[in-house]
Scaffold this active site. Structure first.
Site, PDB file in Angstrom:
ATOM      1  N   LYS A 213      34.310  25.115  39.187  1.00 33.14           N
ATOM      2  CA  LYS A 213      34.644  26.534  39.255  1.00 33.14           C
ATOM      3  C   LYS A 213      34.070  27.542  37.975  1.00 33.14           C
ATOM      4  CE  LYS A 213      36.732  30.204  40.009  1.00 33.14           C
ATOM      5  NZ  LYS A 213      36.483  30.947  41.281  1.00 33.14           N
ATOM      6  N   HIS A 260      21.795  42.032  42.185  1.00 37.42           N
ATOM      7  CA  HIS A 260      21.988  43.635  42.266  1.00 37.42           C
ATOM      8  C   HIS A 260      22.018  44.184  40.919  1.00 37.42           C
ATOM      9  CE1 HIS A 260      21.940  44.033  46.550  1.00 37.42           C
ATOM     10  NE2 HIS A 260      22.963  43.033  46.852  1.00 37.42           N
ATOM     11  N   CYS A 269      37.556  37.845  37.040  1.00 35.40           N
ATOM     12  CA  CYS A 269      37.006  36.373  36.863  1.00 35.40           C
ATOM     13  C   CYS A 269      35.966  36.014  35.883  1.00 35.40           C
ATOM     14  CB  CYS A 269      36.931  35.810  38.232  1.00 35.40           C
ATOM     15  SG  CYS A 269      38.220  35.614  39.094  1.00 35.40           S
TER      16      CYS A 269
HETATM   17  P1  NAD Z   1      47.248  37.851  39.586  1.00 32.92           P
HETATM   18  O1  NAD Z   1      47.395  38.177  37.875  1.00 32.92           O
HETATM   19  O2  NAD Z   1      46.848  38.718  40.731  1.00 32.92           O
HETATM   20  O3  NAD Z   1      48.672  36.931  39.958  1.00 32.92           O
HETATM   21  C1  NAD Z   1      49.223  35.861  39.262  1.00 32.92           C
HETATM   22  C2  NAD Z   1      50.837  36.102  39.692  1.00 32.92           C
HETATM   23  O4  NAD Z   1      51.449  34.998  39.031  1.00 32.92           O
HETATM   24  C3  NAD Z   1      51.582  37.334  39.106  1.00 32.92           C
HETATM   25  O5  NAD Z   1      52.124  37.902  40.281  1.00 32.92           O
HETATM   26  C4  NAD Z   1      52.578  36.994  38.087  1.00 32.92           C
HETATM   27  O6  NAD Z   1      53.855  37.449  38.090  1.00 32.92           O
HETATM   28  C5  NAD Z   1      52.751  35.460  38.764  1.00 32.92           C
HETATM   29  N1  NAD Z   1      53.464  34.538  37.877  1.00 32.92           N
HETATM   30  C6  NAD Z   1      53.043  34.231  36.643  1.00 32.92           C
HETATM   31  N2  NAD Z   1      53.760  33.031  36.084  1.00 32.92           N
HETATM   32  C7  NAD Z   1      54.696  32.753  37.151  1.00 32.92           C
HETATM   33  C8  NAD Z   1      55.686  31.743  37.059  1.00 32.92           C
HETATM   34  N3  NAD Z   1      56.106  30.956  36.443  1.00 32.92           N
HETATM   35  N4  NAD Z   1      56.586  31.734  38.331  1.00 32.92           N
HETATM   36  C9  NAD Z   1      56.130  32.380  39.345  1.00 32.92           C
HETATM   37  N5  NAD Z   1      54.945  33.437  39.512  1.00 32.92           N
HETATM   38  C10 NAD Z   1      54.390  33.336  38.268  1.00 32.92           C
HETATM   39  O7  NAD Z   1      46.147  36.792  39.353  1.00 32.92           O
HETATM   40  P2  NAD Z   1      44.903  36.250  40.227  1.00 32.92           P
HETATM   41  O8  NAD Z   1      43.938  37.366  40.234  1.00 32.92           O
HETATM   42  O9  NAD Z   1      45.724  35.855  41.699  1.00 32.92           O
HETATM   43  O10 NAD Z   1      44.520  34.796  39.761  1.00 32.92           O
HETATM   44  C11 NAD Z   1      45.263  33.576  39.578  1.00 32.92           C
HETATM   45  C12 NAD Z   1      44.240  32.383  39.275  1.00 32.92           C
HETATM   46  O11 NAD Z   1      43.198  32.234  40.428  1.00 32.92           O
HETATM   47  C13 NAD Z   1      43.483  32.747  37.998  1.00 32.92           C
HETATM   48  O12 NAD Z   1      43.520  31.534  37.257  1.00 32.92           O
HETATM   49  C14 NAD Z   1      42.152  33.141  38.366  1.00 32.92           C
HETATM   50  O13 NAD Z   1      41.222  33.121  37.359  1.00 32.92           O
HETATM   51  C15 NAD Z   1      42.077  32.532  39.730  1.00 32.92           C
HETATM   52  N6  NAD Z   1      41.035  33.091  40.757  1.00 32.92           N
HETATM   53  C16 NAD Z   1      40.961  34.552  41.042  1.00 32.92           C
HETATM   54  C17 NAD Z   1      40.310  35.142  41.859  1.00 32.92           C
HETATM   55  C18 NAD Z   1      40.306  36.563  42.213  1.00 32.92           C
HETATM   56  O14 NAD Z   1      39.357  36.938  42.737  1.00 32.92           O
HETATM   57  N7  NAD Z   1      41.283  37.308  41.607  1.00 32.92           N
HETATM   58  C19 NAD Z   1      39.480  34.457  42.370  1.00 32.92           C
HETATM   59  C20 NAD Z   1      39.350  33.137  42.359  1.00 32.92           C
HETATM   60  C21 NAD Z   1      40.412  32.326  41.170  1.00 32.92           C
END
Ligand code: NAD
Length: 450
Positions: A213, A260, A269
């Site tokens: 990743k 781009h 990310c």
């Molecule tokens: P986000 O901040 O949108 O969501 C995370 C959620 O987790 C929040 O709503 C928070 O309230 C909740 N949370 C935290 N601790 C908790 C707990 N103990 N119990 C219940 N809920 C809890 O984050 P995201 O953008 O969805 O990213 C999540 C992970 O995925 C990260 O590690 C990120 O790097 C990875 N990721 C993100 C993307 C993207 O495009 N956003 C793509 C691939 C991977």
């Protein structure tokens, strides 16, 4: 099969909704009460095209539900995904794993029967075994391999096209311990609909999956940074970066995606993941200097973008009005995390500019992160009386502006397009000085329309 997804953000909510669409019974859990309340009212807490319909269909079908209560969701679930945030740790750039470990501990206390705990969050190498330790410490009665397994299943979806990315990914990566055949079987079952589409599913060790990743994101960030530096060179020598990108991208070994040129990568990310990889590599005594450079170059680029806008305003923005189109880090999302606008707009304000902005989905988040910005009701409202028009995000609706109307609304005649969505000659012919990335600036000829 019944699963729980912990964290209902961009990744958790999309993954949960997609797994339920595959026929699995899913409970999405989040600590944020407002998020869960909104979801239970049928409202989406994030903007992601198609998500509202997908969620509504699966809730109606009884396969998808939302809760703030982790225990009942995890109790009896065969698989539990951890999809909580892993932001940069303040001060050192390491991934902050507080949320991951807190979730793992809570899961441990709630697990009954054999459970596969899966990290979908982006986590540094070695986190999988630490998650196993957290679980074992919280529940000394449980044994790894017998009562539970820990799996790494990083997510590659992109905001804005998240559902299609999840449903038809280029690949699925599943990292497990050497003897975790039972866990692999659970994951195979979960992703079975993708097997039918012949999606490559890569089974690896946990550390390898975790590293895939970071390597993928850092590679993409490197590709963007490479073309951004080529764009600088194009400007210096009078070449056109769009043509250079096309010319190299048609080489199958290079590929045309992520070439781009723009204001520098942003989003939730790439910035944090590049930084975290650099830290991991340092700790492992195997520094990755190319990614260290990418981070430095990209940070500096955002400052340079503000300077470019100042130059377009004849060297000073003091007392001038800048109309900004687009605030999110890319189109089709409301995500403002690490968007270039968060560096560029404050830099302009520090130099005395006033900013009026419009973004189709990002203004609600932007209000929390930017100060003293006036928010407009549409693109034309944003450029009312502006000395300079700046295109920061390439939303489709900015691709076909009515330039006669733009000329009527604006005070000045300078356009800075940081996404290269227009042809320089066209905009110059409309009577504007047009500055973009990696292409020669274009100025209105004496014979132009206006
Ligand atoms: P986000 O901040 O949108 O969501 C995370 C959620 O987790 C929040 O709503 C928070 O309230 C909740 N949370 C935290 N601790 C908790 C707990 N103990 N119990 C219940 N809920 C809890 O984050 P995201 O953008 O969805 O990213 C999540 C992970 O995925 C990260 O590690 C990120 O790097 C990875 N990721 C993100 C993307 C993207 O495009 N956003 C793509 C691939 C991977």
């Amino acid at each position: 099969m019944r699963i729980a997804v912990i964290g209902t953000g961009y990744v958790g909510l999309v993954s949960g909704a997609c797994f339920s669409e595959f026929g699995t019974s899913v409970v999405c859990v989040d600590k944020a009460v407002d998020k869960i309340e909104r979801l239970n009212r049928g409202e989406m807490p994030i903007f992601e095209p198609g998500l509202d319909q997908l969620v509504a269909n699966n809730v109606r079908a009884g396969r998808l539900s939302f809760s703030t209560e982790l225990k009942p969701a995890v109790d009896g679930a065969q698989a539990v995904f951890i999809a909580v945030g892993t932001p940069s740790r303040r001060g050192d750039g390491h991934a902050d794993l507080t949320y991951v470990f807190a979730a793992a501990e809570e899961i441990a206390h709630a697990m009954t029967g054999y459970t596969v705990v899966i990290t979908k969050s982006t986590v540094p190498v070695g986190t999988g075994s630490k998650v196993a330790e957290v679980i074992a410490k919280a529940r000394p009665d449980l044994q790894l391999g017998r009562d539970f397994d820990v799996v790494s299943n990083p997510e590659f979806l992109r905001e804005g096209s998240a559902i299609a990315d999840f449903m038809r990914p280029d690949r699925v990566v599943i990292g497990t311990g050497a003897h975790a055949e039972r866990a692999r079987e659970v994951l195979r079952e979960l992703y079975r609909p993708l097997y039918l589409l012949e999606t490559p599913v890569l089974f690896t060790g946990i550390e390898t999956a975790e590293l895939i990743k970071y390597a993928a994101n850092s590679f993409l960030a490197t590709k963007i940074t490479f073309i951004n530096e080529i764009a600088n060179l194009c400007e210096a020598v009078g070449a056109d970066v769009q043509d250079v990108a096309k010319g190299i991208g048609l080489d199958g070994r290079i590929g045309k995606k992520f070439l781009h040129a723009g204001p520098g990568y942003g989003g939730s990310c790439f910035p944090k993941d590049c930084l975290a990889l650099v830290k991991t590599a340092h700790d492992a005594n195997a520094p990755i200097s190319i990614v260290e450079t990418v981070v430095k170059v990209n940070d500096a680029r955002k400052v340079q973008m503000a300077e470019r806008i100042v130059a377009a305003a004849n060297g000073s923005v003091q007392g001038k009005r800048i109309g900004v189109l687009g605030l999110t880090f890319k189109p089709n999302t409301d995500d403002m995390r690490d968007s270039a606008s968060l560096d560029i707009i404050p830099a302009l304000q520090r130099k005395g500019a006033t900013v009026r902005a419009f973004d189709p989905e990002g203004m609600h988040e932007a209000e929390k992160l930017l100060q003293d910005v006036a928010y407009a009701k549409d693109a034309y409202d944003a450029i009312e009386g502006a000395d300079v028009l700046v295109i920061l995000t390439e939303w489709n609706e900015f691709r076909s502006l009515d330039w006669a109307r733009v000329a009527q609304q604006m005070k000045g005649r300078a356009v800075v397009d940081l996404r290269n969505i227009y042809q320089p000659d066209h905009i110059a012919a409309e009577g504007f000085a047009y500055y973009s990335i990696g292409r020669p600036a274009a100025h209105p000829a004496a014979s132009s329309k206006r």
